[in-house]
Design a protein around this motif. Structure first.
Motif, PDB file in Angstrom:
ATOM      1  N   GLU A   1      23.184 -77.030  87.737  1.00 31.63           N
ATOM      2  CA  GLU A   1      23.713 -78.126  88.247  1.00 31.63           C
ATOM      3  C   GLU A   1      22.899 -79.426  88.205  1.00 31.63           C
ATOM      4  O   GLU A   1      23.221 -80.400  88.108  1.00 31.63           O
ATOM      5  CB  GLU A   1      24.165 -78.035  89.638  1.00 31.63           C
ATOM      6  CG  GLU A   1      25.453 -76.942  89.783  1.00 31.63           C
ATOM      7  CD  GLU A   1      26.372 -77.086  91.056  1.00 31.63           C
ATOM      8  OE1 GLU A   1      27.518 -77.374  90.931  1.00 31.63           O
ATOM      9  OE2 GLU A   1      25.618 -76.438  91.640  1.00 31.63           O
ATOM     10  N   THR A   2      21.702 -79.220  88.709  1.00 32.00           N
ATOM     11  CA  THR A   2      20.753 -80.297  88.639  1.00 32.00           C
ATOM     12  C   THR A   2      19.549 -80.143  87.729  1.00 32.00           C
ATOM     13  O   THR A   2      18.742 -81.037  87.346  1.00 32.00           O
ATOM     14  CB  THR A   2      20.239 -80.477  90.161  1.00 32.00           C
ATOM     15  OG1 THR A   2      19.436 -79.321  90.438  1.00 32.00           O
ATOM     16  CG2 THR A   2      21.267 -80.961  91.190  1.00 32.00           C
ATOM     17  N   ASN A   3      19.007 -78.847  87.815  1.00 31.38           N
ATOM     18  CA  ASN A   3      17.837 -78.613  86.726  1.00 31.38           C
ATOM     19  C   ASN A   3      17.975 -77.405  86.022  1.00 31.38           C
ATOM     20  O   ASN A   3      18.669 -76.300  86.358  1.00 31.38           O
ATOM     21  CB  ASN A   3      16.581 -78.352  87.666  1.00 31.38           C
ATOM     22  CG  ASN A   3      16.213 -79.609  88.361  1.00 31.38           C
ATOM     23  OD1 ASN A   3      15.609 -80.511  87.800  1.00 31.38           O
ATOM     24  ND2 ASN A   3      16.425 -79.571  89.698  1.00 31.38           N
ATOM     25  N   PHE A   4      17.384 -77.164  84.747  1.00 29.37           N
ATOM     26  CA  PHE A   4      17.298 -75.969  84.294  1.00 29.37           C
ATOM     27  C   PHE A   4      16.133 -75.354  84.590  1.00 29.37           C
ATOM     28  O   PHE A   4      15.229 -75.677  85.288  1.00 29.37           O
ATOM     29  CB  PHE A   4      17.227 -76.272  82.649  1.00 29.37           C
ATOM     30  CG  PHE A   4      18.408 -76.549  81.952  1.00 29.37           C
ATOM     31  CD1 PHE A   4      19.786 -75.581  81.897  1.00 29.37           C
ATOM     32  CD2 PHE A   4      18.890 -78.126  82.032  1.00 29.37           C
ATOM     33  CE1 PHE A   4      20.942 -76.190  81.402  1.00 29.37           C
ATOM     34  CE2 PHE A   4      20.164 -78.369  81.611  1.00 29.37           C
ATOM     35  CZ  PHE A   4      21.246 -77.549  81.253  1.00 29.37           C
ATOM     36  N   ALA A   5      15.927 -74.152  84.326  1.00 30.32           N
ATOM     37  CA  ALA A   5      14.908 -73.075  84.712  1.00 30.32           C
ATOM     38  C   ALA A   5      13.353 -73.208  84.199  1.00 30.32           C
ATOM     39  O   ALA A   5      12.621 -72.810  84.504  1.00 30.32           O
ATOM     40  CB  ALA A   5      15.430 -71.660  84.481  1.00 30.32           C
ATOM     41  N   HIS A   6      13.317 -74.255  83.085  1.00 28.57           N
ATOM     42  CA  HIS A   6      12.139 -74.476  82.495  1.00 28.57           C
ATOM     43  C   HIS A   6      11.038 -75.384  83.652  1.00 28.57           C
ATOM     44  O   HIS A   6      11.875 -75.864  84.568  1.00 28.57           O
ATOM     45  CB  HIS A   6      11.940 -75.149  81.178  1.00 28.57           C
ATOM     46  CG  HIS A   6      12.701 -74.398  80.024  1.00 28.57           C
ATOM     47  ND1 HIS A   6      12.094 -73.437  79.483  1.00 28.57           N
ATOM     48  CD2 HIS A   6      13.599 -74.562  79.287  1.00 28.57           C
ATOM     49  CE1 HIS A   6      12.625 -72.823  78.509  1.00 28.57           C
ATOM     50  NE2 HIS A   6      13.656 -73.279  78.342  1.00 28.57           N
ATOM     51  N   GLU A   7       9.894 -75.165  83.407  1.00 26.69           N
ATOM     52  CA  GLU A   7       9.100 -75.935  84.496  1.00 26.69           C
ATOM     53  C   GLU A   7       9.400 -77.309  84.742  1.00 26.69           C
ATOM     54  O   GLU A   7       9.300 -77.990  85.740  1.00 26.69           O
ATOM     55  CB  GLU A   7       7.728 -75.747  84.179  1.00 26.69           C
ATOM     56  CG  GLU A   7       7.050 -74.258  84.356  1.00 26.69           C
ATOM     57  CD  GLU A   7       5.396 -74.325  83.783  1.00 26.69           C
ATOM     58  OE1 GLU A   7       4.799 -75.500  83.834  1.00 26.69           O
ATOM     59  OE2 GLU A   7       5.149 -73.113  83.894  1.00 26.69           O
ATOM     60  N   ASN A   8       9.775 -78.116  83.541  1.00 22.96           N
ATOM     61  CA  ASN A   8      10.169 -79.590  83.648  1.00 22.96           C
ATOM     62  C   ASN A   8      11.298 -79.731  83.928  1.00 22.96           C
ATOM     63  O   ASN A   8      11.775 -80.940  84.035  1.00 22.96           O
ATOM     64  CB  ASN A   8       9.586 -80.417  82.317  1.00 22.96           C
ATOM     65  CG  ASN A   8      10.478 -79.815  81.103  1.00 22.96           C
ATOM     66  OD1 ASN A   8      11.234 -78.905  81.047  1.00 22.96           O
ATOM     67  ND2 ASN A   8      10.200 -80.418  79.779  1.00 22.96           N
ATOM     68  N   GLY A   9      12.156 -78.723  84.123  1.00 21.77           N
ATOM     69  CA  GLY A   9      13.681 -78.815  84.647  1.00 21.77           C
ATOM     70  C   GLY A   9      14.670 -79.157  83.334  1.00 21.77           C
ATOM     71  O   GLY A   9      15.856 -79.363  83.497  1.00 21.77           O
ATOM     72  N   LYS A  10      14.072 -79.012  82.203  1.00 18.01           N
ATOM     73  CA  LYS A  10      15.049 -79.721  81.139  1.00 18.01           C
ATOM     74  C   LYS A  10      15.289 -78.299  80.096  1.00 18.01           C
ATOM     75  O   LYS A  10      14.392 -77.672  79.961  1.00 18.01           O
ATOM     76  CB  LYS A  10      14.426 -80.642  80.227  1.00 18.01           C
ATOM     77  CG  LYS A  10      14.199 -81.941  80.981  1.00 18.01           C
ATOM     78  CD  LYS A  10      13.490 -83.323  80.028  1.00 18.01           C
ATOM     79  CE  LYS A  10      13.581 -84.396  80.805  1.00 18.01           C
ATOM     80  NZ  LYS A  10      13.427 -85.568  79.879  1.00 18.01           N
ATOM     81  N   ALA A  11      16.527 -78.486  79.554  1.00 17.58           N
ATOM     82  CA  ALA A  11      17.004 -77.660  78.664  1.00 17.58           C
ATOM     83  C   ALA A  11      16.270 -77.794  77.219  1.00 17.58           C
ATOM     84  O   ALA A  11      16.202 -78.987  76.815  1.00 17.58           O
ATOM     85  CB  ALA A  11      18.436 -77.388  78.423  1.00 17.58           C
TER      86      ALA A  11
END
Length: 710
Positions: free
Chosen positions: A565-575
């Motif tokens: 909902e707010t972040n993806f699971a990569h370290e930078n939060g992006k897909a």
């Protein structure tokens, strides 16, 4: 009440001496429907029936497989004591003798061939506790790096694609309950009406609510009949198809620029590549008209919400990971992920296909979806297990590649738990050759499967009615399977067998468990902080909530219903969007020698290799043999009459099945279900080329020739 009526009721009461009810859940597909077995003792015999039980996933529904599952669990062919092969025949022996044989042979093989000559082949049908323990058994009990499981043949490309794109893989990013409220649904390579029938009401409700459904499949099925638009593409052209839709979305500016900028990476690279794509070429290559390509893009792009679901049709390809990522690109450019009624769903095939891949059965994985090659992950699990990190083996190889290592002489023993690789793997002839070459093969199963028949030792295990434990269903909901039915014969639970063997190998202190719940308590600790975090889940909480969606990081949270909902699971939060060149697509090429595409799949009445469902008379009667689904025009071209025997040949082998004329399939394609064995085992025809990322075989990417048998 008359004396006659009183006598009737007295007689009836005497006949029905007792009734017992056993709570359990279906052992088959990933819906994991809750149910009850009702056992009535009438005079001297027992009668059984299965009824659905209300729950958040299937809401009390059952399909024909679930209603008849008890027939295999109570079948007279169940193995009820250990069997040792002596002079080519199985002889009953005691558990003590069986364990002693295992210890002697393992110690001998380890001394002569080394630790990594031992291997373990697991299953996506066992409980989370047993999947976790099997990984620990391989790496601590046997100290081998060679462990993998049959989920490699099922979910690997979807899992890898989601991990690469989102940084995390949970089959569904949303709950099933959101499906009825979405506005557009793409079903890519999934026949849920036959494979997961109890999920269908969610999609039917969506259609009632006005959702536009698009199905992608070379065949017409009960699932495609639900669709507003059926894209009947050529097998192996799914990347091209998704790329064409993506190009139209970008060209018509049907993209969410804010979402792309704030929450994704690599869009400009994708956009640059997609500008070079020619739509006319895609239409020709896929067999899908430009009108249908535009219709798909326009509806999906313009609607306020949308979901994409993939399954084996697009995943079981030697570019399955790229195929999944090409569909995930569509979600990312339109911003249809991480919010209400929008997201991705990988339709898990096996009953515990989700949970079984999270806790250590995969060659490169440790519990909690940790990496066996990542130092901090290795140190954490080593601490939980109470071992030195340097003694923890490194990654091994995928399921099919273990058999190649047997042929090469690197692996000389295999421990197979609740799987039938001789039927389920591609190039089945090589699998059979490899299993026969082993110095020592141990199989744990309910029945003498095709694989078990080749074993030196067969150990009887318990069924879904007898074996308690957790399983993680299609939406990532961790459910507790209650199981209290009396154990059949001398059978033991899978986890008991592993603990017993480990103890005799001198590793008992690491496997000192008395029940499944104790194993789950260790699993909770092992998963804590990992991507698949179960640490906030307990048996008591599952019972109260009827299942909890992971990740659940502490006992004060309800679990996670919607991911990203707010972040993806990569370290930078992006897909991460991906450039998937169509020119790199590894698709089958028909020619004069092999002029037809072959695709495989399931039928409603059977499951996986059919070892269990073929033991159920009610299910076996529905489909008692394999068949070749073929278009009448194609059949006439090759002289194939209806209901006649046909030889189907590929580069890898041949099978003989009965023809089934159908106008629902493309003229250049034939279909054979994979639930049968020997000369009807369609996996004999499948090539052993593997996906470069996830090592998935290309079950949906074969070419064949056919000929009548007169």
């Amino acid at each position: 009440m008359t004396e006659l009526m009183l006598k009737y009721f007295r007689d009836k009461q005497q006949k029905v001496q007792s009734e017992k009810i056993y709570d359990t859940q279906c052992p088959y597909c990933s819906m994991q429907c809750k149910m009850q077995l009702i056992e009535q003792r009438v005079i001297s015999r027992k009668k059984h029936k299965t009824v659905g039980k209300d729950n958040p996933t299937s809401e009390g529904r059952l399909c024909v497989k679930g209603m008849n599952a008890h027939q295999h669990a109570l079948h007279t062919d169940r193995i009820k004591q250990p069997l040792r092969k002596v002079n080519g025949e199985f002889k009953p022996i005691s558990w003590e003798e069986a364990y002693q044989l295992i210890v002697e042979r393992y110690q001998e093989i380890k001394r002569i061939d080394g630790k990594d000559a031992l291997s373990v082949y697991g299953s996506a049908s066992i409980t989370n506790e047993e999947a976790y323990l099997l990984g620990k058994f391989a790496r601590v009990g046997l100290q081998t790096r060679h462990i993998d499981y049959n989920g490699r043949l099922c979910m690997a490309s979807a899992a890898t694609g989601a991990n690469l794109t989102f940084g995390m893989d949970r089959g569904f990013t949303n709950t099933l309950g959101e499906i009825p409220h979405t506005r557009c649904i793409i079903l890519a390579g999934t026949n849920i009406a036959e494979c997961q029938p109890t999920i269908m009401p969610y999609f039917e409700k969506a259609k009632e609510n006005g959702a536009y459904i698009i199905a992608i499949d070379p065949r017409e099925t009960s699932t495609t009949n639900l669709a507003d638009l059926h894209l009947k593409n050529k097998p192996g052209t799914d990347v091209a198809l998704a790329s064409g839709i993506l190009k139209i979305l970008i060209d018509l500016d049907l993209v969410d620029h804010k979402f792309i900028q704030q929450r994704t990476e690599h869009f400009e690279d994708v956009k640059k590549y997609i500008q070079s794509v020619n739509l006319d070429t895609i239409a020709t290559d896929t067999g899908i008209s430009l009108d249908d390509l535009y219709q798909t893009a326009l509806v999906f792009g313009r609607e306020s919400s949308g979901m994409i679901f993939t399954a084996r049709g697009v995943e079981q390809q030697i570019n399955g990971t790229d195929t999944v990522r090409s569909f995930l690109n569509l979600l990312l450019v339109t911003g249809k992920i991480g919010k209400k009624y929008s997201g991705y769903g990988a339709i898990t095939g096996q009953g515990n296909g989700q949970g079984a891949r999270e806790h250590g059965q995969k060659a490169d994985q440790l519990p909690g979806y940790r990496s066996i090659e990542k130092e901090e992950d290795r140190k954490y699990i080593a601490k939980v297990w109470g071992i030195e990190e340097q003694t923890l083996p490194r990654k091994g190889v995928s399921a099919y590649e273990m058999f190649e290592k047997i042929i090469d002489g690197e692996i000389t023993s295999m421990f197979v738990m609740c799987s039938n690789p001789i039927v389920s793997n591609p190039n089945a002839n090589l699998i059979q050759k490899a299993l026969k070459k082993l110095k020592f093969l141990v199989v744990v199963d309910l029945f003498l499967s095709e694989t078990a028949k080749l074993a030196d030792l067969v150990l009887p295990t318990t069924s879904y009615l007898e074996d308690e434990g957790t399983l993680t269903n299609v939406e990532g909901r961790v459910m507790l399977r209650e199981a209290s039915y009396p154990i059949q014969g001398e059978a033991k639970h899978d986890w008991e067998i592993l603990c017993d063997i480990a103890r005799l190998l001198g590793k008992g202190s690491f496997f000192n468990f008395k029940n499944a719940e104790e194993i789950f308590e260790e699993l909770r600790i092992a998963s804590k902080g990992g991507k698949a975090d179960y640490s906030g889940i307990t048996y008591d909480r599952i019972r109260k909530k009827q299942g909890i969606l992971w990740p659940c990081t502490n006992c004060n949270t309800a679990g996670t219903e919607r991911l990203f909902e707010t972040n993806f699971a990569h370290e930078n939060g992006k897909a991460k969007m991906a450039v998937i060149p169509i020119s790199d697509t590894k698709k089958p090429s028909i020619n004069n020698e092999f002029p037809l595409y072959l695709t495989t799949g399931r039928v409603m009445s059977h499951y996986l290799t059919g070892e269990q469902t073929r033991k159920s008379p009610s299910l076996a009667a529905r489909n008692f043999e394999a068949f070749l689904e073929i278009h009448p025009d194609t059949a006439e071209l090759y002289g194939i009459k209806p209901d006649s025997l046909v030889r189907v040949t590929s580069k890898k082998g041949w099978i003989i099945v009965r023809s089934k004329w159908s106008t629902s399939i493309r003229r250049d394609t034939v279909f054979v279900p994979f639930h049968w064995t020997e000369k009807q085992n369609v996996n004999r025809l499948v090539d052993d080329t593997l996906d470069p990322y996830c090592r998935m075989p290309g079950f949906k990417m074969s070419t064949v020739r056919i000929s009548p048998i007169n």
